[in-house]
Write a protein that holds these residues in place. Structure first.
Motif, mmCIF file in Angstrom:
data_model
loop_
_atom_site.group_PDB
_atom_site.id
_atom_site.type_symbol
_atom_site.label_atom_id
_atom_site.label_comp_id
_atom_site.label_asym_id
_atom_site.label_seq_id
_atom_site.Cartn_x
_atom_site.Cartn_y
_atom_site.Cartn_z
ATOM 1 N N ILE A 11 0.855 -1.193 0.000
ATOM 2 C CA ILE A 11 0.000 0.000 0.000
ATOM 3 C C ILE A 11 0.892 1.245 0.000
ATOM 4 O O ILE A 11 1.676 1.451 0.928
ATOM 5 C CB ILE A 11 -0.929 0.015 1.239
ATOM 6 C CG1 ILE A 11 -1.762 -1.277 1.263
ATOM 7 C CG2 ILE A 11 -1.819 1.248 1.225
ATOM 8 C CD1 ILE A 11 -2.824 -1.319 2.328
ATOM 9 N N ASP A 12 0.784 2.034 -1.051
ATOM 10 C CA ASP A 12 1.564 3.262 -1.138
ATOM 11 C C ASP A 12 0.647 4.462 -1.274
ATOM 12 O O ASP A 12 -0.535 4.324 -1.604
ATOM 13 C CB ASP A 12 2.513 3.200 -2.354
ATOM 14 C CG ASP A 12 3.632 2.187 -2.145
ATOM 15 O OD1 ASP A 12 4.390 2.368 -1.171
ATOM 16 O OD2 ASP A 12 3.734 1.223 -2.931
ATOM 17 N N GLY A 13 1.217 5.638 -1.046
ATOM 18 C CA GLY A 13 0.435 6.864 -1.210
ATOM 19 C C GLY A 13 1.068 8.003 -0.443
ATOM 20 O O GLY A 13 2.064 7.801 0.260
ATOM 21 N N LYS A 19 -3.473 5.332 4.714
ATOM 22 C CA LYS A 19 -2.832 4.070 4.302
ATOM 23 C C LYS A 19 -2.720 3.096 5.471
ATOM 24 O O LYS A 19 -3.050 1.926 5.361
ATOM 25 C CB LYS A 19 -1.395 4.298 3.791
ATOM 26 C CG LYS A 19 -1.262 5.183 2.598
ATOM 27 C CD LYS A 19 0.190 5.237 2.132
ATOM 28 C CE LYS A 19 1.144 5.783 3.162
ATOM 29 N NZ LYS A 19 0.990 7.198 3.487
ATOM 30 N N ASP A 135 2.737 -0.777 4.374
ATOM 31 C CA ASP A 135 2.411 0.527 3.791
ATOM 32 C C ASP A 135 3.603 1.468 3.823
ATOM 33 O O ASP A 135 4.447 1.398 4.700
ATOM 34 C CB ASP A 135 1.158 1.117 4.451
ATOM 35 C CG ASP A 135 1.455 1.971 5.661
ATOM 36 O OD1 ASP A 135 1.406 1.432 6.771
ATOM 37 O OD2 ASP A 135 1.749 3.161 5.485
ATOM 38 N N VAL A 153 -3.157 4.669 -2.446
ATOM 39 C CA VAL A 153 -4.240 5.338 -1.725
ATOM 40 C C VAL A 153 -4.072 6.848 -1.813
ATOM 41 O O VAL A 153 -2.970 7.376 -1.673
ATOM 42 C CB VAL A 153 -4.243 4.892 -0.244
ATOM 43 C CG1 VAL A 153 -5.388 5.537 0.514
ATOM 44 C CG2 VAL A 153 -4.354 3.379 -0.154
#
Ligand code: DC
Length: 232
Positions: A11-13, A19, A135, A153
């Motif tokens: 999960i990146d963002g 996240k 994340d 995200v």
């Protein structure tokens, strides 16, 4: 959910997009391990700050690189809350790493190649057996480029500022929305323009904008994707 195989979820963002909230909920639902890699960069930054190697004005890259072998970071589960907490050289630093002061320095430390190399190796070890939700900013691009599920995200700047404000006002009552907005803006810029593994959305990452959906709706969307990947 009945699991077929233990997959890896990246999960990146940008900062404060939710996240970690999503990653934690997914890990809980699936019985997977959750790894908050931002906490690792924050713990390294706290160590460097205490040593005087980084402050608002300067970053002593050489001292940081030479001092990396003095830093040991690990996670432990809190028996009362069941939450994973981060330890820096055996000291619990979960609260200390979340201040605005550390938030304003972390992107500088996280842009150093040697810092990233050290932490990426540790992150890969934590996830080598699968069954992990991790994340960060470079999980789908660098740490686990073969992750079965990659999520990118995002949320609007207003929503993100608001979320961070509600979190920080409890421990830092003098904090203003404007300070937080500026910190997020600055980190977005530094994190996505740095030379070393900048934040990017990989082509195979699914975009999840949670500005107008609640946590449960976001979790349901992600679980649907997990089901697809497990069966695929
Ligand atoms: O997710 P967070 O806001 O706690 O992360 C803190 C900082 O750490 C963020 O501004 C960028 C950096 N970071 C990174 O460079 N790579 C990661 N995998 C995770 C975080």
């Amino acid at each position: 959910m009945q699991s077929h195989k233990k997959i890896t979820i990246a999960i990146d963002g940008f900062s404060s997009c939710g996240k970690s909230t999503l990653a934690k909920a997914l890990a809980f639902e699936l019985g997977y391990v959750f790894v908050d890699t931002g906490a690792m960069y924050r713990a390294v930054t706290l160590f460097c700050f205490r040593q005087g190697w980084v402050n608002k004005e300067t970053v002593n890259q050489e001292a940081i690189i030479n001092g990396l072998n003095e830093i040991e970071i690990h996670f432990e589960r809190n028996k009362e809350t069941s939450k994973l907490e981060v330890f820096l050289n055996k000291e619990l630093v979960e609260r200390e790493i979340r201040t605005l002061e550390i938030s304003s320095l972390v992107s500088k430390v996280a842009s150093i190649k040697e810092v990233r190399q050290k932490l990426v190796v540790e992150q890969q070890k934590m996830g080598e057996k699968g069954g992990v939700v991790m994340d960060g900013r470079d999980i789908g691009s660098v740490v686990f480029p073969n992750a079965e599920l990659k999520l990118f995200v995002t949320a609007s700047p207003e929503v993100r500022t608001d979320r961070r404000f509600k979190e920080l006002i409890i421990s830092e009552p003098d904090i203003t929305r404007e300070e937080i907005r500026l910190n997020l803006e600055e980190r977005d810029h530094l994190d996505s323009t740095r030379e070393e593994s900048p934040l990017t959305r990989t082509e195979d990452a699914v975009l999840l904008d949670n500005s107008d959906i609640n946590q449960q709706e976001q979790l349901d969307l992600a679980l649907e994707l997990v089901r697809e990947r497990m069966n695929g």
